[in-house]
Design a protein around this motif. Structure first.
Motif, PDB file in Angstrom:
ATOM      1  N   SER A 129       0.826  -1.211   0.000  1.00 25.93           N
ATOM      2  CA  SER A 129       0.000   0.000   0.000  1.00 25.93           C
ATOM      3  C   SER A 129       0.857   1.256   0.000  1.00 25.93           C
ATOM      4  CB  SER A 129      -0.931   0.003   1.210  1.00 25.93           C
ATOM      5  OG  SER A 129      -1.893  -1.017   1.115  1.00 25.93           O
ATOM      6  N   TYR A 130       1.889   1.274   0.838  1.00 21.72           N
ATOM      7  CA  TYR A 130       2.770   2.444   0.877  1.00 21.72           C
ATOM      8  C   TYR A 130       3.436   2.664  -0.481  1.00 21.72           C
ATOM      9  CZ  TYR A 130       2.514   1.986   6.007  1.00 21.72           C
ATOM     10  OH  TYR A 130       2.093   1.895   7.308  1.00 21.72           O
ATOM     11  N   GLU A 131       3.913   1.592  -1.081  1.00 19.81           N
ATOM     12  CA  GLU A 131       4.613   1.739  -2.355  1.00 19.81           C
ATOM     13  C   GLU A 131       3.653   2.146  -3.468  1.00 19.81           C
ATOM     14  OE1 GLU A 131       6.824  -1.925  -2.695  1.00 19.81           O
ATOM     15  OE2 GLU A 131       8.506  -1.109  -1.521  1.00 19.81           O
ATOM     16  N   ALA A 132       2.412   1.688  -3.400  1.00 18.70           N
ATOM     17  CA  ALA A 132       1.416   2.150  -4.368  1.00 18.70           C
ATOM     18  C   ALA A 132       1.181   3.647  -4.227  1.00 18.70           C
ATOM     19  CB  ALA A 132       0.100   1.382  -4.171  1.00 18.70           C
ATOM     20  N   GLY A 133       1.134   4.130  -2.982  1.00 18.20           N
ATOM     21  CA  GLY A 133       0.978   5.564  -2.763  1.00 18.20           C
ATOM     22  C   GLY A 133       2.170   6.350  -3.254  1.00 18.20           C
ATOM     23  N   LEU A 134       3.365   5.818  -3.034  1.00 15.44           N
ATOM     24  CA  LEU A 134       4.577   6.530  -3.453  1.00 15.44           C
ATOM     25  C   LEU A 134       4.726   6.562  -4.965  1.00 15.44           C
ATOM     26  CD1 LEU A 134       6.991   5.267  -0.679  1.00 15.44           C
ATOM     27  CD2 LEU A 134       6.353   7.657  -1.112  1.00 15.44           C
ATOM     28  N   ARG A 135       4.126   5.623  -5.664  1.00 15.03           N
ATOM     29  CA  ARG A 135       4.142   5.697  -7.125  1.00 15.03           C
ATOM     30  C   ARG A 135       3.307   6.861  -7.624  1.00 15.03           C
ATOM     31  NH1 ARG A 135       4.252  -0.026  -6.616  1.00 15.03           N
ATOM     32  NH2 ARG A 135       1.980  -0.212  -6.768  1.00 15.03           N
ATOM     33  N   VAL A 136       2.346   7.286  -6.806  1.00 11.13           N
ATOM     34  CA  VAL A 136       1.491   8.413  -7.179  1.00 11.13           C
ATOM     35  C   VAL A 136       2.095   9.731  -6.713  1.00 11.13           C
ATOM     36  CG1 VAL A 136      -0.827   9.396  -6.938  1.00 11.13           C
ATOM     37  CG2 VAL A 136      -0.534   6.914  -7.082  1.00 11.13           C
TER      38      VAL A 136
END
Length: 401
Positions: free
Chosen positions: A232-239
């Motif tokens: 989840s954190y990495e998905a957010g950081l991709r944005v």
């Protein structure tokens, strides 16, 4: 009862009973979650947008209210407490330009309520939010500010009512993320996840998507799924690649899945630019656990220095300070800080903080009622439950006075 619905239609409902007791930070020990569900700013820098408008129209009250609110959010995310003074200046001017009945008065009051909440003056935040609601009972953000204050003041029923009204008026990222937090505090972690899923479904701005991913990660990490949290954190950081809270969450999750060297590197980079006490404390704790005692000592000294800066800027967080002092500093000071905050607000967060401070000061028997109060409404945060277990064990073995 809190009914969490999808925008436009009732696609399903979560019905929960409202218990007697009800936050950062969650992410940050002491205040539970950071201020809940305001959503992040729009993709364009809101400070720059408001400043550009004010260069054209210096007395634009709505632009001043927007500028003040943006300063509050920037201070929360970046840790620059000096921005609170700028926020107050802009908001006082906005309110002075907005007489009773004018359309800009309510946004100014709500932004002032958010500022008060950010400075942990929750009683003032509640009063300002109620003024805004009295002026316009259909302005959804006012109910968000009221819910934030009520949660931290221990008014669980008032918080739920405010969130429900916000959901009814405007199902959005801001209302669903607050609903998620409300559900979590009652022990309904599955319901909290569903509310965050619905928040993400309705998120369009990239910062709102990142905000939802952050809290999905926090919920997963704290309730035993560090691998899911990392995703989840990495998905957010991709944005939003540079988001500090997502970077901090990723570091914590990396450590929990055994990627310690990566976690230490992320914390080092993060705290060099965003030295918030909670990030420094996490960095120091990980460094200490992994044998980097000198590095840990440096981080803990920096935590104390950052708390002093916050105190000077009027952004005192005595719950977070109490938790830090209890574990890493002076337990007597922890008790003093926790008691001071408890006198201002009787929430589950202050109950937990005071319980843990008393326990660490060797007063486990006195800590028991506060530890029980913290969990009486259903809150099942693993760290809070661990505090209760340690306190009970100490009393049972004669370890408390």
């Amino acid at each position: 009862m809190l009914r969490v619905v999808c925008a436009g239609a009732v696609a399903g409902a979560l019905l929960i009973a409202v218990p007697a007791a009800v936050h950062s930070p969650g992410a940050d020990r002491g205040s539970s979650r950071p201020p809940v569900g305001a959503g992040a700013a729009a993709s364009a820098d809101p400070i720059e947008v408001a400043q550009a408008r004010l260069r054209e129209v210096p007395d634009d009250a709505r632009a001043l209210a927007d500028l003040g609110g943006a300063y509050v959010e920037r201070a929360r995310v970046g840790g620059d407490a000096s921005l609170y003074a700028r926020a107050r200046q802009a908001l006082d001017r906005a309110l002075a330009l907005s007489g009773p009945g004018t359309p800009t008065r309510v946004p100014a009051l709500v932004a002032l309520a958010a500022l008060a909440n950010a400075r942990h003056d929750f009683a003032t935040g509640r009063d300002l939010a109620e003024q805004a609601i009295a002026a316009d009972p259909y302005y959804a953000p006012a109910f968000g500010a009221l819910a934030d204050a009520a949660t931290q003041l221990g008014d669980a029923e008032g918080a739920t009512r405010a969130i429900q009204r916000m959901l009814d008026l405007r199902p959005s990222v801001a209302s669903f993320t607050r609903a998620s937090y409300d559900l979590e505090l009652r022990g309904d972690v599955d319901g909290a996840r569903v509310a965050l899923d619905r928040a993400l479904e309705g998120a369009s701005a990239r910062d709102d998507v990142a905000y939802c991913r952050l809290w999905q990660g926090e919920l997963a990490r704290r309730y035993g799924d560090p691998a899911g949290a990392l995703g989840s954190y990495e998905a957010g950081l991709r944005v939003v690649p540079g988001d500090p809270a997502l970077r901090a969450g990723r570091a914590a999750a990396l450590a929990e899945v055994g990627r310690v060297d990566e976690a230490l590197a992320v914390y080092a980079e993060l705290t060099a630019t965003t030295p918030l006490p909670q990030y420094l404390a996490r960095y120091g704790e990980l460094a200490q656990r992994t044998g980097h005692t000198d590095l840990a000592r440096i981080q803990f000294r920096l935590v104390t220095a950052q708390f002093a800066v916050m105190d000077a800027q009027g952004a005192t967080d005595d719950v977070a300070r109490a938790m830090f002092e209890a574990d890493r500093g002076d337990p007597a000071e922890a008790v003093r800080r926790a008691e001071a905050e408890r006198a201002r607000r009787r929430s589950v967060h202050t109950a937990d903080a005071l319980a843990w401070a008393l326990f660490r000061a060797g007063r486990a028997a006195e800590a028991v009622p506060y530890a029980l109060e913290a969990t009486a409404g259903g809150w099942r945060d693993p760290e809070v439950l661990a505090h209760l277990a340690a306190i009970r064990a100490a009393v049972g073995t004669g370890g408390g006075r």
